[in-house]
Design a protein around this motif. Structure first.
Motif, PDB file in Angstrom:
ATOM      1  N   GLN A 347       0.827  -1.200   0.000  1.00 21.92           N
ATOM      2  CA  GLN A 347       0.000   0.000   0.000  1.00 21.92           C
ATOM      3  C   GLN A 347       0.863   1.253   0.000  1.00 21.92           C
ATOM      4  O   GLN A 347       1.980   1.259   0.516  1.00 21.92           O
ATOM      5  CB  GLN A 347      -0.903   0.025   1.231  1.00 21.92           C
ATOM      6  CG  GLN A 347      -1.955  -1.069   1.262  1.00 21.92           C
ATOM      7  CD  GLN A 347      -2.903  -0.906   2.436  1.00 21.92           C
ATOM      8  OE1 GLN A 347      -3.099   0.195   2.938  1.00 21.92           O
ATOM      9  NE2 GLN A 347      -3.497  -2.002   2.878  1.00 21.92           N
ATOM     10  N   SER A 348       0.317   2.309  -0.578  1.00 21.87           N
ATOM     11  CA  SER A 348       0.968   3.619  -0.541  1.00 21.87           C
ATOM     12  C   SER A 348       0.221   4.491   0.452  1.00 21.87           C
ATOM     13  O   SER A 348      -1.000   4.625   0.373  1.00 21.87           O
ATOM     14  CB  SER A 348       0.939   4.277  -1.925  1.00 21.87           C
ATOM     15  OG  SER A 348       1.745   3.565  -2.836  1.00 21.87           O
ATOM     16  N   SER A 349       0.951   5.075   1.371  1.00 20.67           N
ATOM     17  CA  SER A 349       0.315   5.942   2.359  1.00 20.67           C
ATOM     18  C   SER A 349       0.362   7.389   1.879  1.00 20.67           C
ATOM     19  O   SER A 349       1.156   7.745   1.007  1.00 20.67           O
ATOM     20  CB  SER A 349       1.028   5.820   3.706  1.00 20.67           C
ATOM     21  OG  SER A 349       2.335   6.366   3.612  1.00 20.67           O
ATOM     22  N   TRP A 350      -0.465   8.229   2.475  1.00 20.34           N
ATOM     23  CA  TRP A 350      -0.461   9.642   2.110  1.00 20.34           C
ATOM     24  C   TRP A 350       0.797  10.344   2.584  1.00 20.34           C
ATOM     25  O   TRP A 350       1.224  11.335   1.996  1.00 20.34           O
ATOM     26  CB  TRP A 350      -1.710  10.325   2.649  1.00 20.34           C
ATOM     27  CG  TRP A 350      -2.931   9.929   1.863  1.00 20.34           C
ATOM     28  CD1 TRP A 350      -3.896   9.046   2.231  1.00 20.34           C
ATOM     29  CD2 TRP A 350      -3.286  10.391   0.553  1.00 20.34           C
ATOM     30  NE1 TRP A 350      -4.842   8.919   1.235  1.00 20.34           N
ATOM     31  CE2 TRP A 350      -4.493   9.732   0.199  1.00 20.34           C
ATOM     32  CE3 TRP A 350      -2.720  11.283  -0.351  1.00 20.34           C
ATOM     33  CZ2 TRP A 350      -5.125   9.948  -1.017  1.00 20.34           C
ATOM     34  CZ3 TRP A 350      -3.349  11.506  -1.563  1.00 20.34           C
ATOM     35  CH2 TRP A 350      -4.534  10.845  -1.895  1.00 20.34           C
ATOM     36  N   ILE A 351       1.431   9.811   3.631  1.00 19.28           N
ATOM     37  CA  ILE A 351       2.709  10.392   4.029  1.00 19.28           C
ATOM     38  C   ILE A 351       3.749  10.129   2.943  1.00 19.28           C
ATOM     39  O   ILE A 351       4.614  10.974   2.677  1.00 19.28           O
ATOM     40  CB  ILE A 351       3.180   9.856   5.405  1.00 19.28           C
ATOM     41  CG1 ILE A 351       4.446  10.588   5.868  1.00 19.28           C
ATOM     42  CG2 ILE A 351       3.423   8.362   5.367  1.00 19.28           C
ATOM     43  CD1 ILE A 351       4.277  12.064   6.081  1.00 19.28           C
ATOM     44  N   ASP A 352       3.658   8.963   2.267  1.00 18.10           N
ATOM     45  CA  ASP A 352       4.550   8.694   1.138  1.00 18.10           C
ATOM     46  C   ASP A 352       4.342   9.733   0.036  1.00 18.10           C
ATOM     47  O   ASP A 352       5.303  10.223  -0.559  1.00 18.10           O
ATOM     48  CB  ASP A 352       4.295   7.296   0.565  1.00 18.10           C
ATOM     49  CG  ASP A 352       4.676   6.182   1.525  1.00 18.10           C
ATOM     50  OD1 ASP A 352       5.556   6.414   2.368  1.00 18.10           O
ATOM     51  OD2 ASP A 352       4.083   5.093   1.437  1.00 18.10           O
ATOM     52  N   THR A 353       3.076  10.056  -0.230  1.00 14.64           N
ATOM     53  CA  THR A 353       2.759  11.069  -1.255  1.00 14.64           C
ATOM     54  C   THR A 353       3.366  12.412  -0.882  1.00 14.64           C
ATOM     55  O   THR A 353       4.002  13.079  -1.711  1.00 14.64           O
ATOM     56  CB  THR A 353       1.236  11.214  -1.411  1.00 14.64           C
ATOM     57  OG1 THR A 353       0.644   9.928  -1.611  1.00 14.64           O
ATOM     58  CG2 THR A 353       0.900  12.117  -2.586  1.00 14.64           C
ATOM     59  N   ALA A 354       3.172  12.819   0.364  1.00 16.38           N
ATOM     60  CA  ALA A 354       3.688  14.109   0.816  1.00 16.38           C
ATOM     61  C   ALA A 354       5.213  14.138   0.775  1.00 16.38           C
ATOM     62  O   ALA A 354       5.814  15.154   0.405  1.00 16.38           O
ATOM     63  CB  ALA A 354       3.185  14.399   2.227  1.00 16.38           C
ATOM     64  N   LEU A 355       5.853  13.028   1.148  1.00 16.97           N
ATOM     65  CA  LEU A 355       7.317  12.968   1.117  1.00 16.97           C
ATOM     66  C   LEU A 355       7.844  13.091  -0.312  1.00 16.97           C
ATOM     67  O   LEU A 355       8.865  13.746  -0.557  1.00 16.97           O
ATOM     68  CB  LEU A 355       7.802  11.667   1.759  1.00 16.97           C
ATOM     69  CG  LEU A 355       7.691  11.597   3.285  1.00 16.97           C
ATOM     70  CD1 LEU A 355       7.971  10.178   3.767  1.00 16.97           C
ATOM     71  CD2 LEU A 355       8.660  12.582   3.942  1.00 16.97           C
ATOM     72  N   GLN A 356       7.138  12.449  -1.256  1.00 18.52           N
ATOM     73  CA  GLN A 356       7.549  12.564  -2.659  1.00 18.52           C
ATOM     74  C   GLN A 356       7.408  14.005  -3.143  1.00 18.52           C
ATOM     75  O   GLN A 356       8.274  14.510  -3.872  1.00 18.52           O
ATOM     76  CB  GLN A 356       6.717  11.621  -3.524  1.00 18.52           C
ATOM     77  CG  GLN A 356       7.009  10.151  -3.300  1.00 18.52           C
ATOM     78  CD  GLN A 356       5.954   9.245  -3.916  1.00 18.52           C
ATOM     79  OE1 GLN A 356       5.191   9.651  -4.787  1.00 18.52           O
ATOM     80  NE2 GLN A 356       5.896   8.013  -3.440  1.00 18.52           N
ATOM     81  N   MET A 357       6.349  14.680  -2.715  1.00 18.92           N
ATOM     82  CA  MET A 357       6.174  16.075  -3.089  1.00 18.92           C
ATOM     83  C   MET A 357       7.240  16.946  -2.429  1.00 18.92           C
ATOM     84  O   MET A 357       7.826  17.833  -3.063  1.00 18.92           O
ATOM     85  CB  MET A 357       4.768  16.541  -2.709  1.00 18.92           C
ATOM     86  CG  MET A 357       4.441  17.952  -3.177  1.00 18.92           C
ATOM     87  SD  MET A 357       2.677  18.359  -2.969  1.00 18.92           S
ATOM     88  CE  MET A 357       1.979  17.495  -4.393  1.00 18.92           C
ATOM     89  N   ARG A 358       7.514  16.688  -1.163  1.00 14.97           N
ATOM     90  CA  ARG A 358       8.552  17.432  -0.459  1.00 14.97           C
ATOM     91  C   ARG A 358       9.909  17.249  -1.131  1.00 14.97           C
ATOM     92  O   ARG A 358      10.646  18.222  -1.345  1.00 14.97           O
ATOM     93  CB  ARG A 358       8.632  16.969   0.998  1.00 14.97           C
ATOM     94  CG  ARG A 358       9.640  17.742   1.855  1.00 14.97           C
ATOM     95  CD  ARG A 358      10.071  16.942   3.067  1.00 14.97           C
ATOM     96  NE  ARG A 358      10.853  15.763   2.693  1.00 14.97           N
ATOM     97  CZ  ARG A 358      11.392  14.920   3.574  1.00 14.97           C
ATOM     98  NH1 ARG A 358      11.194  15.111   4.873  1.00 14.97           N
ATOM     99  NH2 ARG A 358      12.089  13.876   3.166  1.00 14.97           N
ATOM    100  N   ASP A 359      10.239  15.998  -1.462  1.00 14.85           N
ATOM    101  CA  ASP A 359      11.529  15.741  -2.099  1.00 14.85           C
ATOM    102  C   ASP A 359      11.618  16.398  -3.468  1.00 14.85           C
ATOM    103  O   ASP A 359      12.692  16.844  -3.889  1.00 14.85           O
ATOM    104  CB  ASP A 359      11.763  14.231  -2.217  1.00 14.85           C
ATOM    105  CG  ASP A 359      11.960  13.566  -0.857  1.00 14.85           C
ATOM    106  OD1 ASP A 359      12.167  14.304   0.138  1.00 14.85           O
ATOM    107  OD2 ASP A 359      11.877  12.327  -0.784  1.00 14.85           O
ATOM    108  N   GLY A 360      10.481  16.468  -4.177  1.00 13.14           N
ATOM    109  CA  GLY A 360      10.459  17.172  -5.451  1.00 13.14           C
ATOM    110  C   GLY A 360      10.742  18.654  -5.277  1.00 13.14           C
ATOM    111  O   GLY A 360      11.447  19.270  -6.083  1.00 13.14           O
ATOM    112  N   LEU A 361      10.202  19.221  -4.197  1.00 11.72           N
ATOM    113  CA  LEU A 361      10.480  20.625  -3.886  1.00 11.72           C
ATOM    114  C   LEU A 361      11.953  20.828  -3.533  1.00 11.72           C
ATOM    115  O   LEU A 361      12.591  21.782  -3.983  1.00 11.72           O
ATOM    116  CB  LEU A 361       9.602  21.085  -2.724  1.00 11.72           C
ATOM    117  CG  LEU A 361       8.143  21.378  -3.031  1.00 11.72           C
ATOM    118  CD1 LEU A 361       7.355  21.568  -1.739  1.00 11.72           C
ATOM    119  CD2 LEU A 361       8.018  22.624  -3.899  1.00 11.72           C
TER     120      LEU A 361
END
Length: 373
Positions: A347-361
């Protein structure tokens, strides 16, 4: 430098967020945990940004925006022209704009939407790409579609970073309805998604017709769960007036979260015959419940869980009938497949989503990392 995550699409939202509102709510909540320098904000009609409290759903003090600050938006801004203009205006003040793109489907399959919508979306997409400093997409397929669109219209698209949406199943309070409990007492299959042309429910109706009439085979019941959408082909009318389908296919409306959860838990497996998707969350949800899914061999749907999801061409009836019967007629095969899904799907968690967005930033603006230390 400040980072503001735009929560304007949550203004006046009541009840449990769904769809894009849920994406905004979940990412905003998790960004607060992994990016301390972030502010959640709601933009008023005069362009003033107010701090937003997700938990209490209230606004607070003004957030003063300065040149080089970053505003990230993930809302359905094509539906809100005034808000879209506010975001474009921010860039003229030197504020950087980050966009989470869901898809380019209205530009690829314009005939699957109501009159005029494709033109509205195309105009929004052209203006948004032109004003975008930081780009995120919810799938590799959407990333490719954005690049193709930008090339076709001679637009400069920044490097697109793919973030996978969370597929955690929200907690559901209360008890399921007696009606749902009764419906799960016999074998059934499940398809979840708005009832509209693009979701291709007609393929499933025709598959049931073919199995019943041509193969003299009675398939499991089929439950269709979803709200009314674009150009639905009068699916409900067909079901109610076709004697082959009556009693074998049923649309379920107005379900509580706990009802949908029980339907996922008790189904044999799920179906998702959509023509084209930006992602395809019901596929991932099915896997989260340990249930195999037969999905279209198209767009982003092949990305979700290669090797775990069965695929059929969205236009080939025989492929759907073959795949459905293969699992429905072979309990041992279905049992093994359910076990494999439960054992191997991550499963993918929403914290994973946020971390990917943060790392992109961090990748495009490393100075943000220094601010968070």
């Amino acid at each position: 430098m400040k980072v503001i995550f735009d929560c304007t699409s949550l203004t006046n939202w009541t009840g449990h967020p769904t769809g894009i509102q849920r994406v905004v709510s979940e990412i905003g909540n998790e960004l607060l945990k992994c990016l301390p320098s972030v502010y959640l904000g709601i933009f008023q009609s005069d362009g003033i940004c107010l701090k937003y409290n997700l938990e209490q759903r209230t606004t607070g003090e003004t957030v003063n925006l300065n040149a080089n600050d970053i505003v990230i938006t993930a809302g359905s801004n094509w539906d809100f022209k005034e808000h879209h203009k506010i975001l474009l205006g921010l860039r003229k003040k030197g504020i950087k704009l980050g966009i989470l793109f869901y898809d380019a489907i209205p530009c690829i399959l314009p005939f699957t939407y109501g009159p005029g919508f494709a033109d509205i979306y195309k105009e929004w997409l052209i203006e948004t790409i032109g004003a975008c400093d930081i780009a995120f997409a919810i799938s590799e397929n959407t990333k490719r579609d954005l690049k193709n669109f930008a090339d076709e219209h001679r637009l400069i698209l920044p490097e697109v970073k793919v973030v996978r949406l969370g597929d955690d199943i929200p907690a559901a309070a209360g008890a399921p309805s007696e009606e749902i409990i009764k419906k799960t007492s016999e074998p059934y299959l499940l398809t979840v998604g708005s009832i509209e042309y693009r979701k291709n429910h007609i393929m499933l109706l025709n598959a049931w017709r073919y199995m019943i009439e041509e193969q003299n085979y009675i398939p499991p019941k089929l439950y269709i769960v979803g709200r009314q959408g674009w150009l639905d082909n009068d699916i409900e009318y067909q079901i109610e007036n076709d004697l082959r389908l009556k009693g074998r296919v049923e649309i379920l409306k107005g379900l509580q979260d706990i009802d949908l959860r029980v339907l996922y838990e008790k189904t044999m497996f799920t179906l998702y015959p959509s023509f084209y998707e930006g992602w395809g969350l019901p596929i991932a949800e099915s896997l989260c419940f340990g249930k195999p899914c037969i999905a279209s061999r198209s767009s982003s749907m092949v990305e979700i869980a290669p090797g775990l999801v069965r695929h059929a061409h969205p236009l080939l009836l025989n492929e759907w009938v073959e795949q459905i019967r293969l699992l429905a007629d072979n309990p041992a095969e279905l049992k093994n497949e359910c076990a494999r899904v439960k054992r191997t799907y991550k499963q993918s968690s929403w914290i994973d989503t946020a971390l990917q967005m943060r790392d992109g930033l961090f990748c495009s603006h490393p100075e943000i990392m220094e601010m968070d230390e």
